[in-house]
Design a protein around this motif. Structure first.
Motif, short mmCIF file in Angstrom:
data_model
loop_
_atom_site.label_atom_id
_atom_site.label_comp_id
_atom_site.label_asym_id
_atom_site.label_seq_id
_atom_site.Cartn_x
_atom_site.Cartn_y
_atom_site.Cartn_z
N GLN A 124 -13.56 -9.01 6.46
CA GLN A 124 -12.36 -9.31 6.55
C GLN A 124 -11.55 -9.80 7.90
N ARG A 144 -3.47 5.92 -1.12
CA ARG A 144 -3.55 4.75 -1.44
C ARG A 144 -5.53 4.68 -0.54
N ARG A 145 -6.63 4.58 -1.32
CA ARG A 145 -7.77 4.73 -0.35
C ARG A 145 -7.21 3.30 0.20
N LEU A 146 -7.57 3.15 1.16
CA LEU A 146 -8.33 2.24 2.02
C LEU A 146 -9.39 1.08 1.87
N PRO A 147 -9.87 -0.46 2.19
CA PRO A 147 -11.42 -0.93 2.07
C PRO A 147 -11.87 -0.44 2.79
N SER A 148 -13.47 -0.42 2.73
CA SER A 148 -14.19 0.46 3.24
C SER A 148 -14.64 -0.07 4.61
N GLN A 186 -16.08 -4.09 4.66
CA GLN A 186 -14.76 -4.71 3.80
C GLN A 186 -13.90 -5.26 4.88
N LEU A 187 -13.15 -4.05 5.78
CA LEU A 187 -12.53 -4.57 6.56
C LEU A 187 -13.52 -5.62 7.63
N TRP A 219 0.52 -1.02 0.00
CA TRP A 219 -0.21 0.52 -0.21
C TRP A 219 1.15 1.21 -0.44
#
Length: 380
Positions: free
Chosen positions: A42, A31-35, A38-39, A27
């Motif tokens: 995960q 860079r845009r992080l996952p929403s 999504q986190l 990363w």
């Protein structure tokens, strides 16, 4: 206590994961992080846990947030931790910034453009942060980063010529950051753009020469490929010739801006009676080159070009030109950026502003030209 090792808090596990992605290079800055959703999936944790992790990352300068668009990786120093872009101003009643990025703050078009943006923002809370690039894409990328770090809520940019936008501008566009491009757009990339009607302006310039009776008309421009404003001017020139029954001749097109190249071109094209230049710089260089080669303007060569300049009507040869309405372009760009700040997810728009043909003394009827100089102006 039993002395057993304490369990790592869940939010710390998320933080460590983000740091690991940065340190391994997976990363990178911007860079845009996952929403959050999504986190949550995960790590199989609640939204509260994810928000706690994000708050810690923001506090440490590892991540920065852009309201309505998500969380992003900050700039990595290579020492301790990444640092974030400066947060936008939080004062409820203070001015906010809109960055205006242009090649140079010089010339009639650029100054009128800035005036138009300022007028468009005047009744809002936003004020201009002025940055220049000197026509350099690397400098342009630096200026984009500076604008974000300064807390700019939106960016209006007049990009450098070329076949690509820089990576930073593409990323901002794709991430729905409020950005408006002036003058040109990149084919295949949907962008909010405010520009002149380059095609019609070029068509009218060429048509003016054709109506004066000229048929041997050159087109001189910087390299056109990849710069849509120049491509459209070339196409307007080509179409006007076609509509008046004049065959397009590639040998009458020069895509260079070097003075020596223009001089050589005019010497080779000794039968030309008129020339259309894609911008003011090349237009004035063409007049100098013609006179250096012993051809008077407009007596032996009519010249018309895109863009007007300050006090042009008082010049030794007041030029016939296609004027861009810089103030209106800037005003429309300001309106668009304010609208995007309010609703960044709205459909992207292309706004074209009409140009204005200004007839002065650098063009002459072919009948007067032939009468004075006995040129054969039959089509090639």
């Amino acid at each position: 206590m039993d002395g057993s090792t304490k369990r790592t808090p869940l939010y710390s596990q998320v933080r460590d994961y983000v740091l690991d992605q940065i340190r391994t290079g997976k990363w990178r800055e911007g860079r845009r992080l996952p929403s959050e959703n999504q986190l949550c999936k995960q790590f199989d944790v609640s939204r509260i846990t994810i928000r706690s992790a994000m708050a810690k990352l923001v506090e440490e300068g590892i991540v920065y947030r852009v309201q309505g668009r998500g969380s992003y990786i900050g700039k990595y120093t290579g020492e301790k931790e990444p640092i974030r872009y400066a947060s936008p101003p939080r004062e409820s009643d203070g001015p906010l910034l809109i960055a205006l990025i242009v090649p140079k703050l010089r010339g009639l078009l650029m100054t009128r453009l800035a005036e138009g943006v300022e007028a468009g923002l005047d009744s809002s809370r936003y004020r201009i942060l002025m940055l220049t690039t000197d026509y350099s894409q690397s400098r342009e990328d630096e200026r984009l980063k500076e604008a974000i770090k300064a807390g700019a809520q939106g960016i209006i940019i007049y990009p450098s010529d070329g076949q690509t936008y820089n990576e930073g501008m593409l990323r901002l566009t794709l991430d729905r950051y409020p950005i408006v491009v002036i003058d040109r757009y990149l084919r295949g990339v949907e962008t909010n753009c405010v520009c002149s009607d380059h095609y019609t302006g070029a068509y009218e310039a060429t048509e003016h020469l054709l109506r004066l009776g000229h048929r041997r008309i050159a087109f001189v421009s910087p390299p056109c490929a990849g710069t849509t404003s120049l491509e459209e001017r070339l196409e307007g020139y080509r179409q006007a010739l076609n509509d008046y029954g004049v065959i397009f001749d590639k040998t009458r097109v020069l895509e260079q801006k070097d003075s020596e190249a223009i001089e050589a071109f005019l010497n080779e094209q000794s039968d030309l009676t008129a020339l259309f230049a894609a911008n003011e710089e090349i237009g004035l260089a063409s007049i100098r080159a013609a006179e250096k080669g012993g051809r008077s303007v407009p007596g032996q060569l009519s010249v018309i070009f895109f863009d007007d300049y300050d006090h042009s009507s008082d010049a030794r040869i007041p030029p016939t030109c296609v004027a861009q309405q810089g103030e209106q372009i800037g005003n429309e760009a300001a309106k668009r950026i304010l609208s995007l700040i309010e609703n960044p997810l709205q459909n992207r728009a292309m706004i074209r502003i009409p140009t204005k043909l200004i007839v002065r003394n650098s063009t002459l009827s072919i009948s007067d030209l032939i009468e004075e100089h006995d040129f054969d102006n039959s089509p090639a």
